[in-house]
Write an enzyme that holds these catalytic residues in place. Structure first.
Site, short mmCIF file in Angstrom:
data_model
loop_
_atom_site.label_atom_id
_atom_site.label_comp_id
_atom_site.label_asym_id
_atom_site.label_seq_id
_atom_site.Cartn_x
_atom_site.Cartn_y
_atom_site.Cartn_z
N GLU A 441 -13.77 -17.36 -21.36
CA GLU A 441 -13.04 -18.46 -21.99
C GLU A 441 -12.07 -19.14 -21.02
O GLU A 441 -11.04 -19.66 -21.42
CB GLU A 441 -12.27 -17.97 -23.24
CG GLU A 441 -13.10 -17.16 -24.21
CD GLU A 441 -14.36 -17.85 -24.67
OE1 GLU A 441 -14.46 -19.08 -24.55
OE2 GLU A 441 -15.28 -17.15 -25.14
N GLY A 442 -12.42 -19.13 -19.76
CA GLY A 442 -11.56 -19.72 -18.73
C GLY A 442 -10.71 -18.66 -18.08
O GLY A 442 -9.89 -18.02 -18.73
#
Length: 603
Positions: A441-442
């Site tokens: 998610e980054g």
């Protein structure tokens, strides 16, 4: 292996005494049913499911892992039965509209439910967790026909959901994405491409899986401006079991979260349906991404809590040497290691991270409730206002809490000494599972760039920092006359001034050297995290002191523990922020001057 016990006392303290969820719910259009009795029933029943059914599968699921055979994925023993119990309880639709099969309760209750389940067994929780993101995306951007067709089975938990972004040649840089979407005469699209690292992409828990997929139209402009978003089900509605051109090519062999299937998904002319406007897919996907990032921030708290729950009993029982201040357990050959200062440092760090992070997330959950209120009231100005506030907090929560959760899980291993490295005790599994949280998610670096580059400098020119630090100033000024709270008040006032100073200085430096945004971003994010957690520990300390003085719902020992942990945080963890503050303001030169070829010069 840690035996998960839901931290209901701490949850009630935050919900009832620190943040007053009862009053908060009364302001929400969907909060009428969230009475104190209803909330208590929800967290109590979910705690039972997690403690008795989901938690016991954590270690066995890791040992067995998922199995892949000719495109089919089988989850570990017990997962399907536990998922069926979860679905039968109506848990998946807790915070989704009644008209689509949900219970219509505030989003914050859904996040608190996720914390309980995620701490008990994070890999298991990922299966329904990914579905929530798909549900939110369709709810926000789908047509009414799409909502009617997909939301009810997703909300009921009969179907699962995923998000499909990453491809073999690109991760965060989605401008390089190659998956194609060919328009069809009936308004549908044929989706072709390969996606990797797809959590819950294939499994045996649900009868269907709805993939939310990014792809390019034939005439799409290059880069991120040419990406569209599509619903691509494994089986088309009404055609369960019939091939739709969606296949799992393999599952990854990973360091951790082994009972969560991470898949390579191949789309071979699969029928899909566009969500949102053409070439606006990335914007729509951020509905999914923000909910996923907050959920991943929760992972940091979950692993800190579970590791702490494992470390404390061991520290109370394990005996080694005598305490430096004299015998503490004279009836034994040695003292319990909990009496050693360094062991207490590790345990209190875990406790401060878990309880401080939980406070940060519960506060943010109220922001999410207010944002959803804007949608329910058809007040887009209100929605955008709270979405902006949430957008500032999200990268701090995701980046900082996952890094701190990883630290806490490593400390849990350290408390055990050599035994922490042995599988049977379960502590190393928590550390392995926590490792992914800083990556998906980054990564932390991506969150840091999003925070400093996009949210602070570009979008708001520092306004978001100024607005949040007003809370620190308000606490500081209102508590300076309180002798018990004055040390915290004074430190928060100094932090508020420093946080704004750092923001302004970096803004001025970046005008002359853009690299400073990248080289300073990680320090800025970590500083922001320590500063924000300090505020929430001060709130908890003030509440605990008030309850000790005037009476509260919990035993006095609980409030005394809160005060001791707050003092530890301010004296032992908050000073780390000073180093990050200094790092923020260093020129980019020391990081950027080494020629790229010289990294391998000695080889």
């Amino acid at each position: 292996m840690p035996q998960y016990k839901a931290p209901l006392r701490d949850m009630r303290f935050l919900m009832n005494e620190v943040f007053d969820f009862e009053s908060h719910y009364k302001t929400l259009p969907n909060g009428g049913e969230a009475t104190p009795d209803m909330v208590e029933a929800i967290i109590t029943e979910m705690a039972k499911l997690c403690e008795n059914t989901i938690g016991p599968l954590y270690q066995s699921g890791d040992e067995e892992g998922c199995k892949f055979d000719n495109g089919k994925v089988t989850t570990p023993k017990g997962f399907k039965e536990a998922y069926n119990d979860y679905v039968a309880g109506g848990w998946q639709g807790l915070s989704h509209p009644v008209e689509y099969g949900g219970q219509g309760l505030p989003m914050s209750l859904g996040l608190i439910k996720q914390e309980l389940m995620g701490t008990a067994n994070w890999p298991f929780a990922m299966y329904p967790g990914l579905s929530l993101g798909a549900m939110n995306t369709i709810m926000m951007h789908g047509t009414e026909e799409q909502k009617q067709e997909y939301l009810t089975p997703l909300t009921e938990g009969r179907w699962g959901g995923t998000m499909c972004l990453t491809e073999p040649h690109c991760g965060t840089d989605l401008g390089q994405m190659k998956s194609k979407a060919e328009p069809q005469a009936d308004g549908s699209y044929k989706i072709t491409g390969t996606k990797i690292f797809i959590s819950s992409g294939e499994h045996d828990l649900t009868e269907n899986i709805v993939h939310i997929v990014l792809a390019r139209l034939p005439d799409a402009p290059a880069g991120t401006r040419g990406i569209s978003l599509f619903i691509v089900p494994k089986f088309l509605p009404g055609k369960i079991g019939e091939d739709n051109g969606v296949a799992c090519g393999s599952i990854e062999h990973k360091m951790g979260i082994k009972s969560s299937a991470t898949c390579v998904m191949n789309f071979d002319g699969a029928t899909g349906f566009m969500i949102a406007e053409p070439n606006k897919g990335l914007e729509a996907m951020f509905t999914f991404m923000n909910s996923a990032r907050i959920g991943t921030a929760m992972q940091g708290v979950c692993h800190a809590e579970l590791s702490f729950q494992g470390a404390v009993p061991y520290a109370l029982d394990r005996r080694s040497m005598r305490a430096l201040s004299g015998k503490k357990d004279p009836d034994y050959v040695a003292d319990a290691i909990v009496h050693h200062g360094d062991v207490r440092r590790m345990l209190l760090t875990q406790k401060a991270i878990a309880e401080g992070g939980r406070a940060m997330l519960y506060y943010t959950a109220q922001y999410a409730d207010n944002m959803i209120s804007g949608i329910l009231e058809n007040d887009m100005k209100k929605y955008e206002q709270w979405d902006d506030k949430l957008g500032f907090l999200t990268p701090i929560l995701k980046g900082f809490l996952t890094e701190m959760g990883l630290e806490a899980s490593n400390l849990g291993m350290q408390v055990f000494g050599g035994h922490g490295y042995i599988r049977e005790h379960g502590m190393e599994q928590i550390a392995r599972d926590a490792r992914i949280a800083t990556l998906y998610e980054g990564t932390t670096g991506i969150q840091a760039l999003d925070l400093l580059g996009r949210k602070v400098l570009l979008s708001s020119r520092g306004k978001c920092v100024r607005e949040f630090t007003q809370k620190l100033v308000a606490f500081g000024t209102s508590n300076m006359s309180n002798s018990a709270m004055r040390p915290y008040a004074w430190k928060l006032l100094k932090i508020a001034a420093q946080w704004n100073y750092l923001t302004t200085r970096i803004m001025l430096m970046a005008a002359k050297d853009r690299d400073i945004v990248s080289t300073s971003s990680n320090d800025f994010l970590m500083y922001s995290g320590y500063a924000m957690m300090a505020y929430f520990w001060a709130l908890q300390a003030a509440t605990a002191q008030d309850k000790l003085d005037n009476g509260g719902a919990e035993p006095k020992e609980f409030y005394q523990s809160k005060l001791a942990t707050a003092e530890f945080y301010f004296e032992r963890l908050l000073p780390r922020a000073k180093g990050h503050a200094e790092g923020c303001l260093k020129p980019a030169k020391s990081t950027m001057q080494l020629d790229k070829d010289l990294f391998l010069f000695d080889q």
